[in-house]
Design a protein around this motif. Sequence first.
Motif, PDB file in Angstrom:
ATOM      1  N   LYS A 151      -5.824  44.402  15.711  1.00 20.78           N
ATOM      2  CA  LYS A 151      -5.003  45.031  14.583  1.00 20.78           C
ATOM      3  C   LYS A 151      -5.388  46.292  14.756  1.00 20.78           C
ATOM      4  N   PHE A 153      -6.626  50.869  13.586  1.00 23.26           N
ATOM      5  CA  PHE A 153      -6.850  51.098  11.943  1.00 23.26           C
ATOM      6  C   PHE A 153      -6.681  53.025  12.242  1.00 23.26           C
ATOM      7  N   HIS A 184      -3.425  49.490  10.054  1.00 24.48           N
ATOM      8  CA  HIS A 184      -3.700  49.576   8.744  1.00 24.48           C
ATOM      9  C   HIS A 184      -3.457  50.933   9.096  1.00 24.48           C
ATOM     10  N   VAL A 239       0.443  45.836   7.995  1.00 24.25           N
ATOM     11  CA  VAL A 239      -0.894  44.589   7.273  1.00 24.25           C
ATOM     12  C   VAL A 239      -0.968  45.979   5.478  1.00 24.25           C
ATOM     13  N   HIS A 240      -1.133  44.691   4.985  1.00 28.58           N
ATOM     14  CA  HIS A 240      -1.538  44.852   3.604  1.00 28.58           C
ATOM     15  C   HIS A 240      -0.730  46.270   2.993  1.00 28.58           C
TER      16      HIS A 240
HETATM   17 ZN    ZN Z   1      -6.956  47.053   7.170  1.00 30.58          ZN
END
Ligand code: ZN
Length: 463
Positions: A151, A153, A184, A239-240
């Motif tokens: 992941k 960011f 992200h 993600v999200h």
């Molecule tokens: Zn996140």
Amino acid sequence: MSKKTIVKNGRIVTAVDDYHADLLIEDGTIAMIARSIDVDADRVIDAKGRLVLPGGIDPHTHMELPFGGTSASDDFETGTHAAAHGGTTTIIDFAVQSKGQTLQEAVDVWHKKADGKTSIDYGFHLICTDIPDSRLPEMRSMIDQGVSSFKLFMAYPGVFLVDDATIYKAMLMAGENGGLICMHAENGVVIDAIVKRALTEGKTAPKYHALTRPTKAEAEGVHRAIALAEIANTAVYIVHLSCNDSLEEVTRARDMGVPAYAETCPQYLFLDYSVYEQPGFEGAKYVMTPPIREKWNQEKLWRGLQFNDLQVVSTDHCPFCFKEQKELGLNDFSKIPNGGPGVEHRMSLVYNGGVAQGRISLNRFVEITSTNAARIFGLFPKKGTIAVGSDADLVIFDPEEEMTISAATHHMRVDYSCYEGMRVKGVTKTVLSRGDVVIDEGEYVGRKGHGSFLKRGLAFSPR
Ligand code: ZN
Ligand code: URP
Ligand code: ZN
């Protein structure tokens, strides 16, 4: 002598199947599926009137995540116990590289946190915060160790954020070695400027967390992440994803044949901006990133799930207690630890909002809560389906029973629920992890340490 369990009379539902049959489990895997199985077994479970589903896979959790001077309140023991109650038999948690750490050190720390603690199986993604060129090759070793997704960011400058060149180079490295970048996606630099301005204007209440993170800042990040992945000629997983502006970016890319994947979370399907307008400090319970959006986005996200522009529903489970933890931001919303609880109720919420309310089929329910995560993150067909040879991770689910979600009865180690008082149809009754019963008619009978680390294979693209 091998241990045998039979699950009888159930309605077996996978991403593609739907039929009545018996299952024989031997030594943790599914040994036989037949119309009727009558052999001597250590245990026979009657699933009459119930669905037999592949165990849920939640590919986005943060047990014990250090954030904003505190740590997420569930550890691997309490968090996986709660997950099992809700029918999730696999989590993929995010290990975090602190600045200056090697990737190996970061993963080793997460192994220590989880080893011997979980009652269900688990894997790791790795959040990379510090990957100069000299460290990029370490990603290969992570993939070899089964940590095949990373992941990055675009948000939180100074903490998690990495720049575009780093993202591009990590995408190249992941793509060339069978790994996957999870993004992200938010323009964190612009968001920080908006936050600073709000604070100087005396806007300190929790609702300003949402008001300083516009949907366009998320959509710009999604657009950029996909563009960088296209330049690097690789796939990307957002993600999200919280809102329609971002979904439009993913949809547009997928329509052009770009391998862009995305997950959303129950909080974006069931909650709306009004949660921040509650009196006092209540809104802090919903301070998570991205924030909860205006209500009209919800149907758009459901449509994304219906049309496969969104492939997964994860939780982004990252609980902080209202007392003492969320309260760190009593006088300044930017100091409220970001994240909310959710790992326990994903299956019932998605079943209720999706299947019971007629938005998606049962097969699609299984696909977005289990199968697609297994496919994307290198766990299929060991996980994510019911087939001979697959792990016997099973959820025996009552599609008619109802329950009320409440902090008074949930098992997550957190003092509130985002869905307090919500009535949902569809309840997890019995859960098996590799053939062992973990939840028996709603009662936890599992064992701390039963869960194993999953050395995941290479990322596979379901399109
Ligand atoms: Zn996140
Ligand atoms: O607010 C959130 N989502 N906290 C967890 C960290 C992240 O960005 O996923
Ligand atoms: Zn997260």
